[in-house]
Design an enzyme around this catalytic site. Structure first.
Site, mmCIF file in Angstrom:
data_model
loop_
_atom_site.group_PDB
_atom_site.id
_atom_site.type_symbol
_atom_site.label_atom_id
_atom_site.label_comp_id
_atom_site.label_asym_id
_atom_site.label_seq_id
_atom_site.Cartn_x
_atom_site.Cartn_y
_atom_site.Cartn_z
ATOM 1 C CG ASN A 114 36.395 7.160 14.176
ATOM 2 O OD1 ASN A 114 36.274 8.227 14.431
ATOM 3 N ND2 ASN A 114 36.312 7.788 12.332
ATOM 4 C CE1 TYR A 160 25.904 11.925 8.058
ATOM 5 C CE2 TYR A 160 27.989 13.055 9.200
ATOM 6 C CZ TYR A 160 26.578 11.774 8.840
ATOM 7 O OH TYR A 160 27.531 10.483 10.007
ATOM 8 C CG ASP A 181 12.118 8.519 2.109
ATOM 9 O OD1 ASP A 181 13.093 7.619 0.914
ATOM 10 O OD2 ASP A 181 12.603 8.056 2.114
ATOM 11 C CB SER A 237 28.295 11.550 14.188
ATOM 12 O OG SER A 237 29.455 11.930 13.648
ATOM 13 N N GLY A 287 38.969 18.584 5.429
ATOM 14 C CA GLY A 287 38.097 18.997 6.306
ATOM 15 C C GLY A 287 38.439 17.565 7.612
ATOM 16 C CG ASP A 299 17.154 0.647 4.916
ATOM 17 O OD1 ASP A 299 17.952 0.374 6.446
ATOM 18 O OD2 ASP A 299 16.987 0.767 3.989
ATOM 19 C CE LYS A 307 24.073 11.768 11.504
ATOM 20 N NZ LYS A 307 23.228 10.796 11.753
ATOM 21 C CG PHE A 361 20.630 3.076 12.934
ATOM 22 C CD1 PHE A 361 21.881 3.351 13.921
ATOM 23 C CD2 PHE A 361 19.736 2.182 13.810
ATOM 24 C CE1 PHE A 361 22.199 2.682 14.994
ATOM 25 C CE2 PHE A 361 20.164 1.106 14.925
ATOM 26 C CZ PHE A 361 20.907 1.742 15.736
ATOM 27 C CG ASN A 376 24.874 2.262 2.009
ATOM 28 O OD1 ASN A 376 25.528 2.138 0.521
ATOM 29 N ND2 ASN A 376 25.498 3.269 2.970
#
Ligand code: NAD
Ligand code: UDP
Length: 341
Positions: A178, A148, A58, A124, A293, A31, A152, A80, A35
């Protein structure tokens, strides 16, 4: 057995590390902490009794990836690591394509060089675009509504193309609905930086007094109460879904696609009421304009995962709201920097 978990100090990745450890699988985390915080490692260790190996770096760093595959006997990758804010992606499309798409390609290149062909991808429900009908099945039509979402969708398509010509690959696409909630210990949870984009962390921050009022984006949708409907899933159910997917699909070359959701649609207002029930607090909210959106309704048909993986979400909406609140109360400012244990 070791699995490389990219983005493993993030929200879903860190909870998945707990589920992997509980299943006797050793996570190796990569990671860049763009974030997430290092303190997450202390919490994983406190909850599970095991501190994961950690590489700070990275997914776009091919030399680092080659080194990890040389140093560790990696059986497969759960991927992820990504930028994930829909609104931000409309302002910074280059950064989203570079990080998510170029990053994934760099990772896949390193896997090929290392002869590692087992890959689980964090996809997603956003790949279903604005659904014409719900519940969504894995073969429902796909579309993208934001940069985004396009990352995906494009990664799913890249993986499909690669798998088709190189049958050594075991590719599993997990489409999350979600994710909310937190580990039941209250020691791990979601820790968004800045103003939360997502509903649940916004609600918990209002409850804890960090924000004044929840803005509900629209109450004129064609839904049960006019507010948008989503399929909220407890993050530990989601985490356990990854373990099942690894156990069932990891050994099987091919392309495997699963929705991970509960199959239940919950409106924004229902969520606010459920949270009030769990916390005993009233949540101050006001109705404001729709958020561009947003789709009116989105929930899963999760029966394929139940049939083929033997996985089903078991935690209730009350479990989700209780655990989110427990985490927020114990950690009002999220993960604070901690000394290493
Ligand atoms: P998160 O931001 O908490 O975790 C992502 C992690 O990846 C972070 O720790 C970040 O530091 C790391 N990262 C980002 N870019 C990186 C890079 N180039 N190299 C190395 N590390 C990098 O997000 P999350 O909610 O845990 O989401 C995990 C995955 O699930 C993402 O791919 C996301 O798109 C996907 N997903 C999330 C949701 C959701 O609502 N949270 C829903 C559907 C899909
Ligand atoms: N939402 C809201 N206020 C907020 C954040 C979200 O009303 O501050 C609504 C949003 O419009 C959507 C639902 O809550 O209908 C879930 O939003 P979230 O961003 O968590 O998930 P997603 O839209 O990606 O499904």
């Amino acid at each position: 057995m070791k699995i490389l978990v990219t983005g493993g100090t993030g929200y879903i990745g860190s909870h998945t590390c707990l589920a992997l450890i509980a299943a006797g699988i050793e996570p190796v985390i990569l990671d860049n902490l763009s974030n997430s915080k290092l303190a997450v490692l202390n919490r994983i260790e406190a909850v599970s009794g095991q501190r994961p190996l950690f590489y700070q770096g990275d997914i776009r760093d091919a030399a680092l990836l080659d080194r990890i595959f040389q140093e560790q006997p990696i059986a497969g990758v759960i991927h992820f690591a990504a930028l994930k804010a829909v609104g931000e992606s409309t302002q910074k499309p280059f950064e989203y394509f570079e990080n998510n798409i170029a990053g994934t390609l760099t990772l896949l290149g390193a896997m090929r060089r290392a002869g590692c062909f087992r890959f689980i991808f964090s996809s997603s429900a956003t790949v279903y675009g604005d659904p014409k009908t719900v519940p969504l099945r894995e073969d429902s039509p796909r579309a993208s509504l934001s940069p985004y979402g396009r990352t995906k969708l494009m990664i799913e398509q890249m993986l499909e193309d690669m798998q088709q010509v190189d049958p050594r690959w075991s590719i599993t696409l997990l489409r999350y609905f979600n994710p909310i909630g937190a580990h039941a210990s209250g020691q791990m949870g979601e820790d968004p930086q800045g103003i939360p984009n997502n509903l649940m962390p916004y609600i918990t921050q209002v409850a804890i007094g960090r924000r004044d009022c929840l803005n509900i984006f629209g109450n004129d949708y064609p839904t049960k109460d006019g507010t948008c409907v989503r399929d909220y899933i407890h993050v530990m159910d989601l985490a356990e879904g990854h373990v099942k997917a690894w156990q069932v699909c990891g050994e099987q070359a091919g392309l495997h696609i699963y929705n991970l959701g509960t199959g239940q649609g919950v409106s924004v207002l229902e969520m606010v009421h459920a949270f009030a029930r769990a916390s005993g607090l009233e949540i101050n909210y006001k109705i404001v304009a729709r958020r561009p959106g947003d789709v009116a309704e989105c929930w899963a048909d999760p029966s394929k995962a139940q049939r083929e993986l033997g996985w089903k979400a078991t935690r209730t909406l009350d479990d989700m709201t209780r655990d989110s609140w427990c985490w927020q109360q114990a950690n009002p400012n999220g993960y604070e920097e901690e000394a290493h244990v």
